[in-house]
Design an enzyme around this catalytic site. Sequence first.
Site, PDB file in Angstrom:
ATOM      1  N   THR A 170     -29.294 -26.893  92.844  1.00 34.55           N
ATOM      2  CA  THR A 170     -28.566 -25.254  93.124  1.00 34.55           C
ATOM      3  C   THR A 170     -28.752 -24.597  94.757  1.00 34.55           C
ATOM      4  OG1 THR A 170     -30.806 -25.041  91.562  1.00 34.55           O
ATOM      5  CG2 THR A 170     -30.160 -23.497  93.463  1.00 34.55           C
ATOM      6  N   GLY A 226     -36.077 -21.075  85.261  1.00 28.94           N
ATOM      7  CA  GLY A 226     -36.647 -21.297  86.931  1.00 28.94           C
ATOM      8  C   GLY A 226     -37.537 -20.712  88.000  1.00 28.94           C
ATOM      9  N   ASP A 227     -37.529 -20.825  88.945  1.00 27.48           N
ATOM     10  CA  ASP A 227     -37.872 -20.108  89.584  1.00 27.48           C
ATOM     11  C   ASP A 227     -36.438 -19.219  90.331  1.00 27.48           C
ATOM     12  OD1 ASP A 227     -36.515 -22.954  90.792  1.00 27.48           O
ATOM     13  OD2 ASP A 227     -36.744 -22.012  92.860  1.00 27.48           O
ATOM     14  N   GLY A 284     -38.221 -26.129  90.520  1.00 24.04           N
ATOM     15  CA  GLY A 284     -37.997 -25.035  90.025  1.00 24.04           C
ATOM     16  C   GLY A 284     -40.259 -24.546  89.539  1.00 24.04           C
TER      17      GLY A 284
HETATM   18  N1  GLY Z   1     -34.812 -24.898  91.451  1.00 23.12           N
HETATM   19  C1  GLY Z   1     -34.009 -24.786  90.295  1.00 23.12           C
HETATM   20  C2  GLY Z   1     -34.703 -24.600  88.777  1.00 23.12           C
HETATM   21  O1  GLY Z   1     -35.243 -25.432  88.874  1.00 23.12           O
HETATM   22  O2  GLY Z   1     -33.890 -24.209  88.545  1.00 23.12           O
END
Ligand code: GLY
Length: 310
Positions: A166, A196-197, A220
């Site tokens: 990411t 996700g986050d 996430g």
């Molecule tokens: N941190 C990226 C995700 O888990 O989508």
Amino acid sequence: MKPVIVVHGGAGSIMKEYEEGYCSGVKRAALQGYKILAEGGDAVSAVEEAVVVLEDDPLFNAGHGSVLNEEGEVEMDAIIMDGKDLTSGAVSAVRCIANPIKLARLVMEKTDHMLLTCKGASLFAKAQGVPEIFGEQLITERSKERWRKNLNPGSNPVAYQLGLGTVGAVAIDSQGNVACATSTGGMTNKMVGRVGDTACIGSGGYANNSVGAVSTTGHGESIMKVTLASLILYYMEQGMSTEEAAEAGLNYMKTRVDGSGGVIVVNSTGDWTAKFSTKQMSWAAVKDDQLHYGIYTGENKIVPIAASPQ
Ligand code: GLY
């Protein structure tokens, strides 16, 4: 205010053969963002530009190079936030666009909303003249190979996810405005429609001029459970330094939900940090015309920007 930018290329475990590529990617992104700040540009433009560089680099899990969902397709999340007035824009589960972070900025600036998803985001992109590309153009051999491996029963997609990057950036500009931007293809072999986050305010990022800005990376679902970006800014409001707050946030995520990840942080006086609880995280920062970068815990290489590749 002296401008500062910090960039990350994802927390996890990076194979030796890719280390140099990850390092040079984050260095290029930080320098590109810093150029905007040094010319008097604003923090939002700097973080957007830095993230575009990494979305365009197929090594990172964002834009071109994104991981694939369970059906072998790319679905991406992104967020951008302006610490001046707390406006923010995000997109989730978007397909067929090269730079989700640019679309997130358009959501922030051209709509009354903060998050557009899936079909609505795609209709909005069309209306804004954002070019649609074939989804296949975002797929690399590497992401296909990971996807195939994870189709095997007994594989561990979380472990694979943590090896991919990411991307994100935080900055403070010469006016003292802070901003954050984060972009991702998410988690490899995720369910179709999983968000996700990254797209969630306070989890994938947060920016507030009175405290600072944070961009996160890692697992996430764990990041969302503890709203990691907001938690770190809360610790800073309570008086912790950027480093103490980043450490405390990551420790809390580890002990409370057994989650790992990484963060980049800048505060309202221009102090910054890059911290992670995984084996590695590629990161780079520019302050006072010095480029800092690293990939392993405790590493902080420093070179004058005049000596760095532009
Ligand atoms: N941190 C990226 C995700 O888990 O989508």
